[in-house]
Design an enzyme around this catalytic site. Sequence first.
Site, PDB file in Angstrom:
ATOM      1  N   ASP A 194      -2.792  -1.982  10.048  1.00  0.00           N
ATOM      2  CA  ASP A 194      -2.716  -2.067   8.701  1.00  0.00           C
ATOM      3  C   ASP A 194      -3.471  -3.088   7.885  1.00  0.00           C
ATOM      4  O   ASP A 194      -3.287  -3.595   6.706  1.00  0.00           O
ATOM      5  CB  ASP A 194      -1.272  -1.748   8.112  1.00  0.00           C
ATOM      6  N   LYS A 246       0.935  -1.142  -0.013  1.00  0.00           N
ATOM      7  CA  LYS A 246      -0.102  -0.037  -0.034  1.00  0.00           C
ATOM      8  C   LYS A 246       0.715   1.350  -0.046  1.00  0.00           C
ATOM      9  O   LYS A 246       1.945   1.225   0.570  1.00  0.00           O
ATOM     10  CB  LYS A 246      -0.925  -0.003   1.038  1.00  0.00           C
TER      11      LYS A 246
HETATM   12  P1  ATP Z   1       4.208  -0.673   8.696  1.00  0.00           P
HETATM   13  O1  ATP Z   1       3.063  -1.873   8.321  1.00  0.00           O
HETATM   14  O2  ATP Z   1       4.492  -0.420  10.254  1.00  0.00           O
HETATM   15  O3  ATP Z   1       4.079   0.441   7.902  1.00  0.00           O
HETATM   16  P2  ATP Z   1       6.627  -1.264   7.055  1.00  0.00           P
HETATM   17  O4  ATP Z   1       5.687  -1.662   6.084  1.00  0.00           O
HETATM   18  O5  ATP Z   1       7.440  -0.278   7.291  1.00  0.00           O
HETATM   19  O6  ATP Z   1       5.474  -1.422   8.374  1.00  0.00           O
HETATM   20  P3  ATP Z   1       7.219  -4.096   7.358  1.00  0.00           P
HETATM   21  O7  ATP Z   1       7.781  -4.409   6.334  1.00  0.00           O
HETATM   22  O8  ATP Z   1       5.772  -4.559   7.522  1.00  0.00           O
HETATM   23  O9  ATP Z   1       7.334  -2.728   7.416  1.00  0.00           O
HETATM   24  O10 ATP Z   1       7.738  -5.028   8.293  1.00  0.00           O
HETATM   25  C1  ATP Z   1       7.994  -4.122   9.708  1.00  0.00           C
HETATM   26  C2  ATP Z   1       8.995  -5.106  10.625  1.00  0.00           C
HETATM   27  O11 ATP Z   1       8.235  -6.235  10.899  1.00  0.00           O
HETATM   28  C3  ATP Z   1      10.369  -5.596   9.709  1.00  0.00           C
HETATM   29  O12 ATP Z   1      11.332  -5.096  10.247  1.00  0.00           O
HETATM   30  C4  ATP Z   1      10.421  -7.287  10.513  1.00  0.00           C
HETATM   31  O13 ATP Z   1      10.816  -7.359  11.598  1.00  0.00           O
HETATM   32  C5  ATP Z   1       8.696  -7.543  11.221  1.00  0.00           C
HETATM   33  N1  ATP Z   1       8.094  -8.463  10.491  1.00  0.00           N
HETATM   34  C6  ATP Z   1       7.174  -9.406  10.806  1.00  0.00           C
HETATM   35  N2  ATP Z   1       6.487 -10.186  10.057  1.00  0.00           N
HETATM   36  C7  ATP Z   1       6.988  -9.808   8.602  1.00  0.00           C
HETATM   37  C8  ATP Z   1       6.433 -10.153   7.445  1.00  0.00           C
HETATM   38  N3  ATP Z   1       5.806 -11.197   7.343  1.00  0.00           N
HETATM   39  N4  ATP Z   1       7.294  -9.455   6.299  1.00  0.00           N
HETATM   40  C9  ATP Z   1       7.867  -8.388   6.691  1.00  0.00           C
HETATM   41  N5  ATP Z   1       8.441  -7.951   7.970  1.00  0.00           N
HETATM   42  C10 ATP Z   1       7.758  -8.686   9.127  1.00  0.00           C
END
Ligand code: ATP
Length: 310
Positions: free
Chosen positions: A145, A18
């Site tokens: 989210d 997203k």
């Molecule tokens: P947000 O949803 O808070 O915007 P983001 O998009 O910045 O987060 P994500 O890629 O969702 O970041 O990952 C944030 C943290 O969540 C990662 O650093 C990781 O340690 C943890 N995590 C847990 N499950 C997952 C997953 N399936 N994929 C990626 N990261 C994950």
Amino acid sequence: MIVLSVVPSPVVVRAPSKVNLHLGVGDLRADGYHDLTTVFQALSLSDDLRLAPAASLTVRVTGEGAAQVPTDRTNLVWQAAVALAHLAGRAPLVEIAIAKGIPVAGGMAGGSADAAAALVGLNELWDLGLGRDELASVAAELGSDVPFALHGGTALGTGRGEQLLPVLSRNTFHWVLALAKDGLSTPSVFRELDRLREEGDPPRLGDPQKLLQALAAGDPHALAPLLGNDLQAAALSLKPELRRTLRAGVGAGALAGLVSGSGPTCAFLCETEQAAIAVAAELAGAGVCRSVRTASGPVPGARVLDHEAH
Ligand code: ATP
């Protein structure tokens, strides 16, 4: 009597990323959260999950940033499997293989997308017959989210982002995404915004009414100047080099650029698919990011791609 046990075939589910077209952040609440007003759009940059029956719960991760993703109970798909198994009164015996295309800790809600995809996939694999509403209430418990990743399309989110209303969006919008070298942790970006607000009074977004009208009209030129993110100032404060990335994307011909969610991914809205390809090529050569992707949106929420044959 012969008893035949039928092992269900693996299920493959696509999980969309997203971008927040509008992300208005309220003041820090007593419970440590912030009220958000956000307009999400689901993008074609996605992860694919393969779910197969197994003797125990396991998670494997390959692809974009795989080394940074945990494979234990801290992975959101693990938590999704445990929550759905609990609801269904069964054991979470499944092997989940995640092929990541969404940058990790990139502000594109990759972990949330994976959790939504795990719910959809397990509903199918275990033949639970749960409706979207039932899945959405499990999703809301997993993270703010996750409901949007289930919903997809374009939606207005309030509360912590988990209370959703669909938004009318005409046409497909074309995006270029600039992936950064390292991630940014979402809590640290919110903390930085609180700090900036204690020090001064950084400008805040108004309501998203005009942006919703531009989406309904399907006009990228009208949409571009209305894109906005209250977290951008905080992400730029933590990673000043993102200013160059934003400038380079607009200099390469994008209509507008903004930090996606809590960053550090930068998202650039382009006039057409061809324009996006040209902007991506120029940005890739400019040395202002780790890598570049094109994407389009809105796309549907997490959905089953196919049932693999045995
Ligand atoms: P947000 O949803 O808070 O915007 P983001 O998009 O910045 O987060 P994500 O890629 O969702 O970041 O990952 C944030 C943290 O969540 C990662 O650093 C990781 O340690 C943890 N995590 C847990 N499950 C997952 C997953 N399936 N994929 C990626 N990261 C994950």
